[in-house]
Design an enzyme around this catalytic site. Structure first.
Site, mmCIF file in Angstrom:
data_model
loop_
_atom_site.group_PDB
_atom_site.id
_atom_site.type_symbol
_atom_site.label_atom_id
_atom_site.label_comp_id
_atom_site.label_asym_id
_atom_site.label_seq_id
_atom_site.Cartn_x
_atom_site.Cartn_y
_atom_site.Cartn_z
ATOM 1 N N SER A 63 23.421 15.170 47.262
ATOM 2 C CA SER A 63 24.826 15.566 47.464
ATOM 3 C C SER A 63 25.015 16.829 48.298
ATOM 4 O O SER A 63 26.142 17.134 48.679
ATOM 5 C CB SER A 63 25.516 15.741 46.123
ATOM 6 O OG SER A 63 25.743 14.473 45.561
ATOM 7 N N LYS A 66 26.726 16.213 51.469
ATOM 8 C CA LYS A 66 28.184 16.051 51.512
ATOM 9 C C LYS A 66 28.859 17.217 52.219
ATOM 10 O O LYS A 66 29.943 17.068 52.792
ATOM 11 C CB LYS A 66 28.740 15.896 50.088
ATOM 12 C CG LYS A 66 28.265 14.615 49.388
ATOM 13 C CD LYS A 66 28.633 14.613 47.902
ATOM 14 C CE LYS A 66 28.164 13.344 47.196
ATOM 15 N NZ LYS A 66 28.370 13.395 45.731
ATOM 16 N N TYR A 191 25.945 5.966 53.499
ATOM 17 C CA TYR A 191 26.035 7.075 52.543
ATOM 18 C C TYR A 191 24.688 7.328 51.844
ATOM 19 O O TYR A 191 24.252 8.467 51.696
ATOM 20 C CB TYR A 191 27.142 6.759 51.524
ATOM 21 C CG TYR A 191 27.145 7.629 50.291
ATOM 22 C CD1 TYR A 191 27.622 8.935 50.331
ATOM 23 C CD2 TYR A 191 26.662 7.147 49.072
ATOM 24 C CE1 TYR A 191 27.614 9.739 49.185
ATOM 25 C CE2 TYR A 191 26.657 7.933 47.928
ATOM 26 C CZ TYR A 191 27.132 9.229 47.988
ATOM 27 O OH TYR A 191 27.118 10.018 46.859
ATOM 28 N N TYR A 243 30.727 19.769 40.422
ATOM 29 C CA TYR A 243 31.456 18.783 39.605
ATOM 30 C C TYR A 243 32.098 19.450 38.389
ATOM 31 O O TYR A 243 32.711 20.499 38.530
ATOM 32 C CB TYR A 243 30.523 17.615 39.207
ATOM 33 C CG TYR A 243 29.582 17.241 40.312
ATOM 34 C CD1 TYR A 243 30.098 16.707 41.498
ATOM 35 C CD2 TYR A 243 28.222 17.476 40.238
ATOM 36 C CE1 TYR A 243 29.256 16.394 42.551
ATOM 37 C CE2 TYR A 243 27.380 17.164 41.293
ATOM 38 C CZ TYR A 243 27.898 16.636 42.437
ATOM 39 O OH TYR A 243 27.069 16.336 43.480
ATOM 40 N N VAL A 261 21.412 15.795 43.204
ATOM 41 C CA VAL A 261 20.562 15.297 42.106
ATOM 42 C C VAL A 261 19.069 15.295 42.443
ATOM 43 O O VAL A 261 18.249 15.033 41.574
ATOM 44 C CB VAL A 261 20.962 13.892 41.579
ATOM 45 C CG1 VAL A 261 22.257 13.919 40.813
ATOM 46 C CG2 VAL A 261 20.971 12.863 42.677
HETATM 47 N N1 GLN Z 1 23.222 9.760 46.092
HETATM 48 C C1 GLN Z 1 23.679 10.261 44.836
HETATM 49 C C2 GLN Z 1 24.741 9.338 44.262
HETATM 50 O O1 GLN Z 1 25.526 8.843 45.001
HETATM 51 C C3 GLN Z 1 24.211 11.654 45.037
HETATM 52 C C4 GLN Z 1 24.701 12.247 43.742
HETATM 53 C C5 GLN Z 1 24.412 13.712 43.623
HETATM 54 O O2 GLN Z 1 23.547 14.293 44.287
HETATM 55 N N2 GLN Z 1 25.114 14.335 42.708
HETATM 56 O O3 GLN Z 1 24.790 9.104 43.068
#
Ligand code: GLN
Length: 307
Positions: A63, A66, A191, A243, A261
């Site tokens: 993430s 992003k 993605y 989050y 993650v």
């Molecule tokens: N690729 C992961 C997902 O879409 C990214 C989530 C994350 O890093 N929090 O679940």
């Protein structure tokens, strides 16, 4: 400030925390990483750097990607992007579906999964086909990092695609509300490849310098975002970057930051430096347990904070 000694102290102090978190296993290929990995890197605006641990080891940025995709989409769409994605903290887990139903397919912010997926859908419209969309995202990240060797781990990407039903549900829900132009599964493929990009903490802390320097890379002078866009991106990182633990991160660390993650976290000290930390075991909110602690120790020991 003696950053070298501070990093050494942090690396000592986090040792008892190994084993207290859990490596992400909902993406099977991610579960294979060594849970005891740890690395931290601080890059100053002049490019000087302090590191500790496995600083050359690349990991899945997940993430954290992003932030780069959001910067790219702001570049292409400017404020028009906000008709498709908001800037409000969600207070929900990163992959939650509930709010999206209530709010008729408009994700709260670009850093929860739904928001990041809609950002990719928007980029797909600009670049014309799936391959070119991914290539543009990757080459933008290479440019920001000033490093052409950065790539995506196709094994992690396809492992996530195979198990990506929840993300598919998010994209399908947005499609049903009319906030999605393309086929959910095609956008998810892009993605997941974006999330599967691998970088190490040195590369990540260097890449984040533009956000510490009002949108301009201080080493190459390339402009990646305007001053206003940079402030807003940092604001969204502060309020939404972790989050439903974003409040806690602001409380404990006091810097805009973004987690993934894969166990990475980046944080920005505007006007001074960017920091990246990595340790794969996550807390119950899906953020690196040791990474968060290391950043908290860093800001406590240095007195750095945006507040
Ligand atoms: N690729 C992961 C997902 O879409 C990214 C989530 C994350 O890093 N929090 O679940």
């Amino acid at each position: 400030m003696d950053y070298r000694s501070i990093l050494e102290e942090i690396s000592e102090e986090i040792q008892p925390l190994f084993g207290k978190g859990k490596v992400a296993d909902y993406i099977p290929a991610l579960a294979e990483v060594d849970p005891r990995g740890f690395a931290m890197s601080v890059t100053m605006l002049d490019g000087s750097r302090y590191t500790i641990g496995d600083a050359k080891k690349r990991f899945s940025i997940q993430s954290i990607s992003k932030v780069f995709a959001f910067t790219l989409a702001l570049r292409e769409y400017s404020k028009a992007l906000y008709s498709r994605v908001g800037v409000e903290p969600s207070g929900d887990p990163f992959n939650s579906l509930v709010q999206l139903e209530h709010e008729e397919g408009k994700p709260r912010n670009p850093f929860i999964n739904a928001g990041a997926i809609v950002v990719v859908d928007a980029l797909r419209k600009v670049y014309g086909d799936d391959t070119r969309t991914f290539e543009n995202i990757l080459s933008f990240i290479c440019e920001i990092a000033d490093d052409d060797s950065i790539s995506s781990d196709e094994q992690v990407a396809s492992s996530e695609l195979e198990h990506g039903y929840r993300n598919l549900a998010l994209a399908s829900l947005m499609k049903s509300f009319g906030n999605f132009d393309y086929e959910p599964v095609d956008i998810l493929e892009i993605y997941f490849r974006q999330c599967a990009i691998t970088m190490n903490v040195e590369e990540l802390s260097r890449a984040m310098l533009y956000l510490a320097n009002s949108g301009t890379d201080p080493l190459t002078d390339k402009v990646f975002a305007s001053v206003h866009q940079t402030r807003r991106t940092n604001a969204v990182m502060l309020t939404c970057g972790h989050y439903d633990a974003s409040g806690e991160f602001a409380f404990d660390v006091g810097l805009p930051g973004k987690s993934g993650v894969g166990g990475g976290i980046v944080a920005v000290v505007p006007g001074k430096m960017a920091i990246a930390v990595w340790s794969p075991e996550l807390n119950e909110r899906g953020n690196s347990l040791i990474g968060t602690k290391a950043l908290e120790l860093f800001t406590t020991k240095t007195g750095l904070s945006i507040f």
